[in-house]
Scaffold this motif. Sequence first.
Motif, PDB file in Angstrom:
ATOM      1  N   MET A  94      -3.421  84.701 -37.563  1.00 55.87           N
ATOM      2  CA  MET A  94      -3.276  83.037 -37.651  1.00 55.87           C
ATOM      3  C   MET A  94      -2.918  82.658 -37.146  1.00 55.87           C
ATOM      4  O   MET A  94      -3.088  81.400 -35.706  1.00 55.87           O
ATOM      5  N   LYS A  95      -1.652  83.320 -35.454  1.00 49.99           N
ATOM      6  CA  LYS A  95      -1.911  82.614 -34.282  1.00 49.99           C
ATOM      7  C   LYS A  95      -2.856  82.950 -33.661  1.00 49.99           C
ATOM      8  O   LYS A  95      -2.448  82.129 -32.276  1.00 49.99           O
ATOM      9  N   ASP A  96      -3.956  83.488 -33.715  1.00 47.88           N
ATOM     10  CA  ASP A  96      -4.988  83.732 -32.474  1.00 47.88           C
ATOM     11  C   ASP A  96      -5.940  82.634 -33.110  1.00 47.88           C
ATOM     12  O   ASP A  96      -6.810  81.927 -32.324  1.00 47.88           O
ATOM     13  N   LEU A  97      -5.833  82.031 -34.125  1.00 44.17           N
ATOM     14  CA  LEU A  97      -6.507  80.953 -34.268  1.00 44.17           C
ATOM     15  C   LEU A  97      -5.800  79.526 -34.024  1.00 44.17           C
ATOM     16  O   LEU A  97      -6.660  78.469 -33.365  1.00 44.17           O
ATOM     17  N   VAL A  98      -4.698  79.611 -34.085  1.00 38.61           N
ATOM     18  CA  VAL A  98      -3.920  78.258 -33.744  1.00 38.61           C
ATOM     19  C   VAL A  98      -3.915  78.647 -32.193  1.00 38.61           C
ATOM     20  O   VAL A  98      -4.529  76.909 -32.077  1.00 38.61           O
ATOM     21  N   SER A  99      -3.784  79.699 -31.285  1.00 43.38           N
ATOM     22  CA  SER A  99      -3.838  79.053 -29.847  1.00 43.38           C
ATOM     23  C   SER A  99      -5.420  79.343 -29.815  1.00 43.38           C
ATOM     24  O   SER A  99      -5.185  78.368 -28.521  1.00 43.38           O
ATOM     25  N   PHE A 100      -6.512  79.477 -29.916  1.00 43.47           N
ATOM     26  CA  PHE A 100      -7.937  78.957 -29.819  1.00 43.47           C
ATOM     27  C   PHE A 100      -7.792  77.595 -30.032  1.00 43.47           C
ATOM     28  O   PHE A 100      -7.975  77.148 -28.670  1.00 43.47           O
ATOM     29  N   HIS A 101      -7.100  76.920 -31.258  1.00 38.70           N
ATOM     30  CA  HIS A 101      -7.028  75.802 -30.801  1.00 38.70           C
ATOM     31  C   HIS A 101      -6.506  74.550 -29.692  1.00 38.70           C
ATOM     32  O   HIS A 101      -6.795  73.926 -29.441  1.00 38.70           O
ATOM     33  N   THR A 102      -5.177  75.373 -29.990  1.00 39.45           N
ATOM     34  CA  THR A 102      -4.392  74.201 -29.053  1.00 39.45           C
ATOM     35  C   THR A 102      -5.158  74.093 -27.283  1.00 39.45           C
ATOM     36  O   THR A 102      -4.939  73.810 -26.750  1.00 39.45           O
ATOM     37  N   GLU A 103      -6.304  76.119 -27.056  1.00 40.76           N
ATOM     38  CA  GLU A 103      -6.226  76.333 -25.471  1.00 40.76           C
ATOM     39  C   GLU A 103      -7.628  74.959 -26.046  1.00 40.76           C
ATOM     40  O   GLU A 103      -8.597  74.829 -24.378  1.00 40.76           O
ATOM     41  N   ASN A 104      -8.803  74.696 -27.093  1.00 39.92           N
ATOM     42  CA  ASN A 104     -10.058  74.102 -27.249  1.00 39.92           C
ATOM     43  C   ASN A 104      -9.186  72.222 -26.663  1.00 39.92           C
ATOM     44  O   ASN A 104     -10.810  72.164 -27.151  1.00 39.92           O
ATOM     45  N   LYS A 105      -8.578  72.133 -27.317  1.00 40.79           N
ATOM     46  CA  LYS A 105      -8.489  71.283 -27.587  1.00 40.79           C
ATOM     47  C   LYS A 105      -8.793  69.800 -27.500  1.00 40.79           C
ATOM     48  O   LYS A 105      -9.243  68.855 -27.400  1.00 40.79           O
ATOM     49  N   LEU A 106      -8.846  69.457 -25.650  1.00 43.34           N
ATOM     50  CA  LEU A 106      -9.221  68.765 -24.736  1.00 43.34           C
ATOM     51  C   LEU A 106     -10.988  68.881 -24.800  1.00 43.34           C
ATOM     52  O   LEU A 106     -11.834  67.519 -24.968  1.00 43.34           O
ATOM     53  N   LEU A 107     -11.049  70.503 -24.912  1.00 47.17           N
ATOM     54  CA  LEU A 107     -12.525  70.284 -25.309  1.00 47.17           C
ATOM     55  C   LEU A 107     -13.878  69.234 -26.400  1.00 47.17           C
ATOM     56  O   LEU A 107     -14.593  68.683 -26.125  1.00 47.17           O
ATOM     57  N   LEU A 108     -12.729  70.203 -27.818  1.00 41.79           N
ATOM     58  CA  LEU A 108     -13.002  69.557 -28.451  1.00 41.79           C
ATOM     59  C   LEU A 108     -12.579  67.875 -28.786  1.00 41.79           C
ATOM     60  O   LEU A 108     -13.416  66.809 -29.085  1.00 41.79           O
ATOM     61  N   MET A 109     -11.332  67.703 -28.173  1.00 40.70           N
ATOM     62  CA  MET A 109     -11.523  66.404 -27.945  1.00 40.70           C
ATOM     63  C   MET A 109     -13.413  65.806 -26.842  1.00 40.70           C
ATOM     64  O   MET A 109     -12.865  64.005 -27.524  1.00 40.70           O
TER      65      MET A 109
END
Length: 326
Positions: free
Chosen positions: A180-195
């Motif tokens: 779960m920690k890695d999933l949260v980190s992945f999501h955080t690091e990709n926020k602007l890309l996904l935006m």
Amino acid sequence: MREFSRPKVVVSRCLEFDHCRYNGDMISSPVVAKLKEYVDFLPVCAEVEIGLGVPRSPVRIVLDRGEQRLVQPSSGKDVTEDMKTFCALFLDSIEDVDGFILKFRSPSCGFKDVKVYSSVEGKGAVGKTSGYFGGAVLERYPLLAIEDEGRLRNARIKEHFLTKLFTLAAFRKVKSEGSMKDLVSFHTENKLLLMAYSQAELRKLGEIAANREGRPFKELASEYEKHLYSALSSAPRYTSIINVLMHAFGHFSDKLSSGEKALFLDWVEKYREGRASLCPAMNTIRSWIIRFENSYLMHQTFFEPYPEDLMEVDPIESHLREDLWK
């Protein structure tokens, strides 16, 4: 510099790997050649695998009583069923693949614009379709990073393909090895890309990563993957990219002089109007990230979605272009 997971990519073997074209040629592909340093390739030639040999008489897709068949005109041999069997067996055998790079317009590997002929002897094409292997790939893996070497000559198509490819490879590692920690980190690091790609999917992905219901990681990762595929299904619009630039600009606006702000906004406007590339505005933000040591933006994949060495410079803008004064 980011560390990148190595994508796993199936590639047509004639592209930079082997002299296995029908005439014994190997096709030059600068994209494939450069990717060799960063990608684990699985080369395959469907026509060789079904026993057609090298060199060989070419095959074509023809209509036979309204049905498409893969035929070798010189011999009259119909290899349709052999090809279908190979496609099914090969695609069943591969695991954890992130993308495909296939031969442009090939009757076996092409995934679009493959000519269909009215008969074995027909001289003019009567339609276009997918090649047999290319079509099977699209049917089996419609959401992966899939392109042909012809379309990858286009800088914008190449950029979207590489962004999707390296993002999916990074997520595959999270899904198979992470928590779960890695999933949260992945999501955080990709926020602007996904935006930039899809704000609607970004919100859904954020809800999944928040895991307010305490669901198991594997279940959560599978749901996240579906929405990630959806988010990356088409290239971002320039207006969405501008929105992300302005969002990043907000992190620094109270620390900048009026002149710095004006220069950045001018570059953004020129990009909006098509009078400048994205690079000046993007590099201005990058310089502020370093200057103000903004760790959040420093780790955003939006600013480096794939290895920098794979980024393309338009020859017209390069000093390496033809010297007209010689």
